[in-house]
Write a protein that holds these residues in place. Structure first.
Motif, PDB file in Angstrom:
ATOM      1  N   PHE A 129       0.838  -1.195   0.000  1.00 29.19           N
ATOM      2  CA  PHE A 129       0.000   0.000   0.000  1.00 29.19           C
ATOM      3  C   PHE A 129       0.877   1.250   0.000  1.00 29.19           C
ATOM      4  O   PHE A 129       0.667   2.170  -0.790  1.00 29.19           O
ATOM      5  CB  PHE A 129      -0.943   0.018   1.208  1.00 29.19           C
ATOM      6  N   VAL A 130       1.868   1.274   0.867  1.00 29.30           N
ATOM      7  CA  VAL A 130       2.761   2.435   0.960  1.00 29.30           C
ATOM      8  C   VAL A 130       3.514   2.633  -0.353  1.00 29.30           C
ATOM      9  O   VAL A 130       3.657   3.755  -0.830  1.00 29.30           O
ATOM     10  CB  VAL A 130       3.738   2.275   2.147  1.00 29.30           C
ATOM     11  N   ASP A 131       3.981   1.552  -0.939  1.00 26.09           N
ATOM     12  CA  ASP A 131       4.742   1.645  -2.186  1.00 26.09           C
ATOM     13  C   ASP A 131       3.924   2.216  -3.335  1.00 26.09           C
ATOM     14  O   ASP A 131       4.483   2.756  -4.287  1.00 26.09           O
ATOM     15  CB  ASP A 131       5.284   0.272  -2.592  1.00 26.09           C
ATOM     16  N   ASN A 132       2.613   2.107  -3.262  1.00 23.81           N
ATOM     17  CA  ASN A 132       1.755   2.608  -4.336  1.00 23.81           C
ATOM     18  C   ASN A 132       1.204   4.009  -4.092  1.00 23.81           C
ATOM     19  O   ASN A 132       0.436   4.512  -4.913  1.00 23.81           O
ATOM     20  CB  ASN A 132       0.612   1.619  -4.589  1.00 23.81           C
ATOM     21  N   LEU A 133       1.588   4.641  -2.995  1.00 25.15           N
ATOM     22  CA  LEU A 133       1.164   6.023  -2.761  1.00 25.15           C
ATOM     23  C   LEU A 133       1.873   6.951  -3.743  1.00 25.15           C
ATOM     24  O   LEU A 133       3.020   6.700  -4.128  1.00 25.15           O
ATOM     25  CB  LEU A 133       1.511   6.459  -1.332  1.00 25.15           C
ATOM     26  N   CYS A 134       1.212   8.045  -4.095  1.00 21.32           N
ATOM     27  CA  CYS A 134       1.887   9.055  -4.912  1.00 21.32           C
ATOM     28  C   CYS A 134       2.971   9.718  -4.047  1.00 21.32           C
ATOM     29  O   CYS A 134       2.941   9.642  -2.820  1.00 21.32           O
ATOM     30  CB  CYS A 134       0.898  10.081  -5.453  1.00 21.32           C
ATOM     31  N   VAL A 135       3.933  10.355  -4.674  1.00 20.98           N
ATOM     32  CA  VAL A 135       5.076  10.935  -3.966  1.00 20.98           C
ATOM     33  C   VAL A 135       4.624  11.920  -2.890  1.00 20.98           C
ATOM     34  O   VAL A 135       5.118  11.888  -1.763  1.00 20.98           O
ATOM     35  CB  VAL A 135       6.043  11.621  -4.958  1.00 20.98           C
ATOM     36  N   GLU A 136       3.672  12.781  -3.211  1.00 22.46           N
ATOM     37  CA  GLU A 136       3.211  13.786  -2.246  1.00 22.46           C
ATOM     38  C   GLU A 136       2.621  13.127  -1.011  1.00 22.46           C
ATOM     39  O   GLU A 136       2.922  13.535   0.119  1.00 22.46           O
ATOM     40  CB  GLU A 136       2.181  14.733  -2.882  1.00 22.46           C
ATOM     41  N   ASP A 137       1.787  12.110  -1.198  1.00 20.22           N
ATOM     42  CA  ASP A 137       1.175  11.412  -0.059  1.00 20.22           C
ATOM     43  C   ASP A 137       2.220  10.637   0.733  1.00 20.22           C
ATOM     44  O   ASP A 137       2.179  10.607   1.959  1.00 20.22           O
ATOM     45  CB  ASP A 137       0.061  10.469  -0.524  1.00 20.22           C
ATOM     46  N   TYR A 138       3.161  10.015   0.037  1.00 21.96           N
ATOM     47  CA  TYR A 138       4.226   9.275   0.712  1.00 21.96           C
ATOM     48  C   TYR A 138       5.029  10.211   1.616  1.00 21.96           C
ATOM     49  O   TYR A 138       5.286   9.895   2.773  1.00 21.96           O
ATOM     50  CB  TYR A 138       5.140   8.602  -0.315  1.00 21.96           C
ATOM     51  N   LEU A 139       5.422  11.361   1.074  1.00 20.37           N
ATOM     52  CA  LEU A 139       6.221  12.305   1.853  1.00 20.37           C
ATOM     53  C   LEU A 139       5.437  12.888   3.021  1.00 20.37           C
ATOM     54  O   LEU A 139       5.989  13.088   4.109  1.00 20.37           O
ATOM     55  CB  LEU A 139       6.764  13.414   0.951  1.00 20.37           C
ATOM     56  N   GLU A 140       4.142  13.147   2.823  1.00 19.30           N
ATOM     57  CA  GLU A 140       3.315  13.639   3.925  1.00 19.30           C
ATOM     58  C   GLU A 140       3.200  12.574   5.016  1.00 19.30           C
ATOM     59  O   GLU A 140       3.331  12.867   6.205  1.00 19.30           O
ATOM     60  CB  GLU A 140       1.921  14.036   3.425  1.00 19.30           C
ATOM     61  N   LEU A 141       2.975  11.337   4.619  1.00 20.08           N
ATOM     62  CA  LEU A 141       2.885  10.238   5.577  1.00 20.08           C
ATOM     63  C   LEU A 141       4.219  10.049   6.296  1.00 20.08           C
ATOM     64  O   LEU A 141       4.255   9.832   7.509  1.00 20.08           O
ATOM     65  CB  LEU A 141       2.474   8.953   4.863  1.00 20.08           C
ATOM     66  N   GLN A 142       5.302  10.166   5.575  1.00 17.40           N
ATOM     67  CA  GLN A 142       6.635  10.056   6.183  1.00 17.40           C
ATOM     68  C   GLN A 142       6.820  11.135   7.251  1.00 17.40           C
ATOM     69  O   GLN A 142       7.368  10.867   8.324  1.00 17.40           O
ATOM     70  CB  GLN A 142       7.708  10.180   5.114  1.00 17.40           C
ATOM     71  N   GLY A 143       6.347  12.346   6.985  1.00 11.76           N
ATOM     72  CA  GLY A 143       6.434  13.424   7.966  1.00 11.76           C
ATOM     73  C   GLY A 143       5.624  13.125   9.223  1.00 11.76           C
ATOM     74  O   GLY A 143       6.079  13.376  10.342  1.00 11.76           O
ATOM     75  N   ILE A 144       4.441  12.557   9.048  1.00 18.61           N
ATOM     76  CA  ILE A 144       3.583  12.204  10.187  1.00 18.61           C
ATOM     77  C   ILE A 144       4.254  11.116  11.022  1.00 18.61           C
ATOM     78  O   ILE A 144       4.301  11.207  12.255  1.00 18.61           O
ATOM     79  CB  ILE A 144       2.194  11.753   9.691  1.00 18.61           C
ATOM     80  N   ILE A 145       4.785  10.104  10.371  1.00 20.53           N
ATOM     81  CA  ILE A 145       5.455   9.014  11.087  1.00 20.53           C
ATOM     82  C   ILE A 145       6.699   9.528  11.790  1.00 20.53           C
ATOM     83  O   ILE A 145       6.973   9.169  12.944  1.00 20.53           O
ATOM     84  CB  ILE A 145       5.782   7.863  10.118  1.00 20.53           C
ATOM     85  N   THR A 146       7.465  10.376  11.135  1.00 16.82           N
ATOM     86  CA  THR A 146       8.659  10.956  11.754  1.00 16.82           C
ATOM     87  C   THR A 146       8.286  11.711  13.027  1.00 16.82           C
ATOM     88  O   THR A 146       8.944  11.561  14.059  1.00 16.82           O
ATOM     89  CB  THR A 146       9.385  11.890  10.770  1.00 16.82           C
ATOM     90  N   GLU A 147       7.226  12.494  12.969  1.00 16.25           N
ATOM     91  CA  GLU A 147       6.782  13.244  14.151  1.00 16.25           C
ATOM     92  C   GLU A 147       6.341  12.303  15.267  1.00 16.25           C
ATOM     93  O   GLU A 147       6.714  12.485  16.427  1.00 16.25           O
ATOM     94  CB  GLU A 147       5.632  14.184  13.768  1.00 16.25           C
ATOM     95  N   GLU A 148       5.557  11.271  14.936  1.00 17.50           N
ATOM     96  CA  GLU A 148       5.087  10.309  15.940  1.00 17.50           C
ATOM     97  C   GLU A 148       6.273   9.619  16.623  1.00 17.50           C
ATOM     98  O   GLU A 148       6.324   9.522  17.841  1.00 17.50           O
ATOM     99  CB  GLU A 148       4.183   9.252  15.300  1.00 17.50           C
ATOM    100  N   VAL A 149       7.210   9.121  15.827  1.00 18.87           N
ATOM    101  CA  VAL A 149       8.349   8.382  16.377  1.00 18.87           C
ATOM    102  C   VAL A 149       9.266   9.304  17.170  1.00 18.87           C
ATOM    103  O   VAL A 149       9.745   8.936  18.252  1.00 18.87           O
ATOM    104  CB  VAL A 149       9.125   7.654  15.255  1.00 18.87           C
ATOM    105  N   THR A 150       9.501  10.500  16.672  1.00 23.33           N
ATOM    106  CA  THR A 150      10.348  11.455  17.389  1.00 23.33           C
ATOM    107  C   THR A 150       9.732  11.796  18.741  1.00 23.33           C
ATOM    108  O   THR A 150      10.425  11.793  19.759  1.00 23.33           O
ATOM    109  CB  THR A 150      10.562  12.730  16.550  1.00 23.33           C
ATOM    110  N   ASN A 151       8.433  12.051  18.763  1.00 25.23           N
ATOM    111  CA  ASN A 151       7.758  12.348  20.028  1.00 25.23           C
ATOM    112  C   ASN A 151       7.842  11.161  20.983  1.00 25.23           C
ATOM    113  O   ASN A 151       8.076  11.329  22.181  1.00 25.23           O
ATOM    114  CB  ASN A 151       6.297  12.727  19.795  1.00 25.23           C
TER     115      ASN A 151
END
Length: 103
Positions: free
Chosen positions: A72-94
């Motif tokens: 599912f992640v591999d089939n996301l468009c680049v914009e959605d992938y990068l936005e999701l990556q930002g959300i995950i980065t924030e969750e994990v960093t917190n």
């Protein structure tokens, strides 16, 4: 919303809705940190490289009925992938910051 007995928050990315855990248990933390920590240091390279696996640890469901998968992640468009990556980065960093012992 509760999914599989766990409280989740709705996170919209593009046209998809991800149901992300509101809080974590010990097993969740262990799994997440195993993806991203070298010794006691948060490794951002590992975080980015393991994003699909981390999503599986923090996300209970996508849209109405999809499990979070690498495909599912591999089939996301680049914009959605990068936005999701930002959300995950924030969750994990917190999570990493909150988990540090008080000195």
């Amino acid at each position: 919303m509760e999914i599989k007995g766990r409280e989740c928050k709705e996170v919209k990315v593009g046209k998809n809705v991800f149901w992300v855990l509101e809080g974590y248990k010990g097993g969740d933390v262990r799994k997440i940190l195993s993806f991203v920590v070298d010794d006691t240091t948060l490794n951002m390279k590992n975080l980015v490289a393991n994003m699909p696996g981390i999503l599986g640890a923090i996300c209970m469901r996508i849209n109405e009925d999809l499990e979070p998968t690498v495909a599912f992640v591999d089939n996301l468009c680049v914009e959605d992938y990068l936005e999701l990556q930002g959300i995950i980065t924030e969750e994990v960093t917190n999570l990493f910051i909150q988990g540090q012992p008080k000195r």
